[in-house]
Design a protein around this motif. Structure first.
Motif, PDB file in Angstrom:
ATOM      1  N   GLU A 194      -0.691  -8.197   9.789  1.00  0.00           N
ATOM      2  CA  GLU A 194       0.041  -7.079   9.192  1.00  0.00           C
ATOM      3  C   GLU A 194      -0.814  -5.817   9.284  1.00  0.00           C
ATOM      4  OE1 GLU A 194       1.509  -5.225   4.927  1.00  0.00           O
ATOM      5  OE2 GLU A 194       0.416  -7.120   4.964  1.00  0.00           O
ATOM      6  N   PHE A 195      -0.285  -4.812   9.948  1.00  0.00           N
ATOM      7  CA  PHE A 195      -0.936  -3.508  10.039  1.00  0.00           C
ATOM      8  C   PHE A 195      -0.268  -2.623   8.991  1.00  0.00           C
ATOM      9  CE2 PHE A 195      -1.330  -5.667  14.050  1.00  0.00           C
ATOM     10  CZ  PHE A 195      -2.622  -5.379  14.482  1.00  0.00           C
ATOM     11  N   PHE A 196      -1.058  -2.146   8.015  1.00  0.00           N
ATOM     12  CA  PHE A 196      -0.466  -1.484   6.852  1.00  0.00           C
ATOM     13  C   PHE A 196      -1.252  -0.237   6.455  1.00  0.00           C
ATOM     14  CE2 PHE A 196      -3.947  -3.665   4.913  1.00  0.00           C
ATOM     15  CZ  PHE A 196      -4.213  -3.009   3.715  1.00  0.00           C
ATOM     16  N   ALA A 197      -0.659   0.497   5.504  1.00  0.00           N
ATOM     17  CA  ALA A 197      -1.333   1.629   4.867  1.00  0.00           C
ATOM     18  C   ALA A 197      -1.227   1.433   3.357  1.00  0.00           C
ATOM     19  CB  ALA A 197      -0.688   2.943   5.274  1.00  0.00           C
ATOM     20  N   PRO A 198      -2.282   1.681   2.619  1.00  0.00           N
ATOM     21  CA  PRO A 198      -2.276   1.429   1.166  1.00  0.00           C
ATOM     22  C   PRO A 198      -1.188   2.180   0.408  1.00  0.00           C
ATOM     23  CG  PRO A 198      -4.512   1.786   1.959  1.00  0.00           C
ATOM     24  CD  PRO A 198      -3.601   2.137   3.093  1.00  0.00           C
TER      25      PRO A 198
END
Length: 524
Positions: free
Chosen positions: A55-59
């Motif tokens: 999973e490539f995510f942003a906080p």
């Protein structure tokens, strides 16, 4: 009848957006089974693990926060299966995310067999069960071959999605494997050579399998027969519908009946009734439950008021909606006790719908008493009477008030209407009209987006022509010249209209000059 399935998905977007557990931080807790990867550890981790979901995510991403608890739960369940779930924080690991072509959050990619160069976009749902089901299938062959009834039952017991099994019949085998390749994400496929059952589907919630009773040799000739059968029989008899499962109901091409319930006890109370009703009418209507506390707004898409509990049927092929009678809003608001749906009333509506005796709920504005411009306002009640006038060419703009493209088109469309209305001959042969599609139900029209512009030609109005050129005046004129049933000289009409405008402008200018001269020479 043509109904755009895109609009059905869009109308149901409220389900997908609301489907979530209580949100937490986007980043998984340090003590969870989710592995945090960096640019330095990413490649080695993929090389060490045969199946990885990353999973490539942003906080700060809201969708990432919604996904987080599901992702953590799935990671814990899959840890013992040698399936790894990982996270990469793209606000920190920017180079890695750029290399992976990440354009939005969250982005989930599947890495199999240590292959760093050819990841696949994750194609499953975003709940824990959906992730678990999807990832477990990644370590299995497309079709699992078993040797005994005991092995088959072991698969059926653990299944979280429909299991399709065959007996390896030579007449069916090739088709069975090709269908398995195509639908491996939606169903589990099992081959049990020697079984007396040639082809069947087992639903997770049901004790008995549903056997295919058609001609197996016909399936071999036409695999679409098996596809169509699966799209109906692999759906639950009755259960909770979600944003993820809605697509399956649309693809089944079967009308969808909704039971909007108010709490879990009410859902349980009606489950047996709706399950029996669904079994009785299998293949004719699908039945689903919908939590009104989360998805009550969807009642508006069915032309119903938010009065729950509620029962309604949506015939998606015609986009017609049917529902049990509701109280006036004022009466409903005065109620002190909850309304109870009578099962006999539900059964009656279902039977009337299937026999073609039920009356659809048509959303429509009132027919305007006076038309305020040369662009004729159409509403749901008046659409067919105007659009299908055999003697006239009727150009209809289907629009939404919030649509920017519609707003930019408005003055051009008005001018086109004014041009045709200015000519004594053409004004009786052409109608330039519009309808607000957000306030009016229109049948048999495929709305790809707003605005959608359709010509119903004189003499052949059952063969409508969609306008697809640039939305400029000259393009509309050319379109009418090429497709209209009534033939007039548009160029002469246009030139005459422009000349009249110029003459009027000159007259207006002269009036202004005269007014100025009168003012300058006015003496006391």
């Amino acid at each position: 009848m043509l109904v755009n399935k895109k609009t059905l998905f869009q109308a149901f977007a409220i389900l997908a957006s609301a489907l979530s557990a209580k949100a937490q931080e986007a980043s998984a807790p340090d003590d969870s089974a989710v592995v945090k990867l960096t640019s330095e550890t990413f490649e080695d981790f993929i090389k060490e693990n045969p199946v990885v979901l990353a999973e490539f995510f942003a906080p700060w991403c809201g969708h990432c926060k919604t996904l987080a608890p599901h992702y953590v739960e799935a990671a814990a369940a899959l840890e013992s299966e040698d399936i790894a779930l990982a996270q990469i924080d793209c606000t920190v690991e920017q180079d890695l995310c750029m290399k992976q072509g990440i354009r939005g959050y969250p982005s989930l990619k599947l890495f199999k067999n240590h292959d760093l160069e050819n990841p696949k976009d994750y194609a499953g749902g975003r709940t824990a069960n959906a992730i678990i089901t999807y990832m477990k299938k990644q370590i299995l062959p497309t079709v699992q071959v078993v040797d005994s009834q005991k092995d088959l039952e072991a698969i059926l017991t653990k299944a979280t999605q429909p299991v399709i099994f065959s007996n390896g019949d030579a007449a069916l085998n090739e088709t069975f494997f090709s269908i398995a390749d195509k639908f491996s994400e939606e169903y589990t496929f099992v081959s049990f050579p020697g079984s007396k059952v040639k082809l069947a589907v087992q639903l997770p919630s049901e004790a008995e399998a549903i056997e295919y009773n058609g001609d197996i040799t016909e399936v071999e000739k036409n695999p679409e027969i098996l596809e169509s059968w699966l799209k109906v029989e692999a759906l639950p008899y009755f259960g909770e519908i979600t944003g993820e499962s809605f697509g399956s109901y649309v693809e089944s091409d079967v009308p969808l009946a909704y039971f909007f319930y108010t709490d879990d006890d009410e859902f349980e109370e009606y489950t047996e009734f709706f399950t029996d009703l669904a079994k009785e009418h299998r293949g004719k209507i699908n039945f689903v439950g919908l939590d009104s506390r989360k998805f009550g707004k969807h009642a508006e898409n069915l032309n119903m008021d938010e009065q729950f509990p509620l029962f309604a049927i949506h015939n998606m092929s015609s986009n017609l909606k049917y529902g049990l009678p509701q109280l006036a809003k004022e009466e409903f608001e005065k109620l002190t006790e909850a309304v109870k749906l009578e099962t006999k009333d539900i059964s009656k509506l279902v039977n009337e719908f299937l026999s073609g005796k039920s009356e659809a709920i048509i959303k429509s504005e009132e027919v305007p008493e006076v038309q305020e411009s040369n662009v004729i306002k159409i509403v749901g009640k008046s659409h067919d009477g105007i659009a299908y006038d055999e003697e006239k060419d009727v150009l209809v703009k289907y629009y939404a008030p919030w649509c920017g493209h519609c707003k930019r088109l408005a003055p051009i469309y008005e001018e086109l209407a004014d041009i045709l209305a200015s000519d004594e001959d053409s004004k009786d042969k052409f109608v330039i009209a519009e309808v607000d599609s957000t306030l009016n139900d229109i049948q048999d029209v495929e709305i790809e987006g707003f605005p959608t512009i359709v010509l119903y030609p004189a003499g052949k109005n059952t063969e409508p022509v969609v306008f697809s050129s640039q939305r400029e005046l000259t393009n509309f004129i050319t379109f009418l010249e090429e497709n209209a049933g009534n033939k007039v000289d548009f160029q002469i009409i246009h030139d005459s209209y422009k000349s009249a405008l110029e003459a009027q402008k000159v007259a207006d200018d002269l009036d202004e000059v005269e007014e100025d001269e009168d003012f300058e020479h006015d003496e006391l």
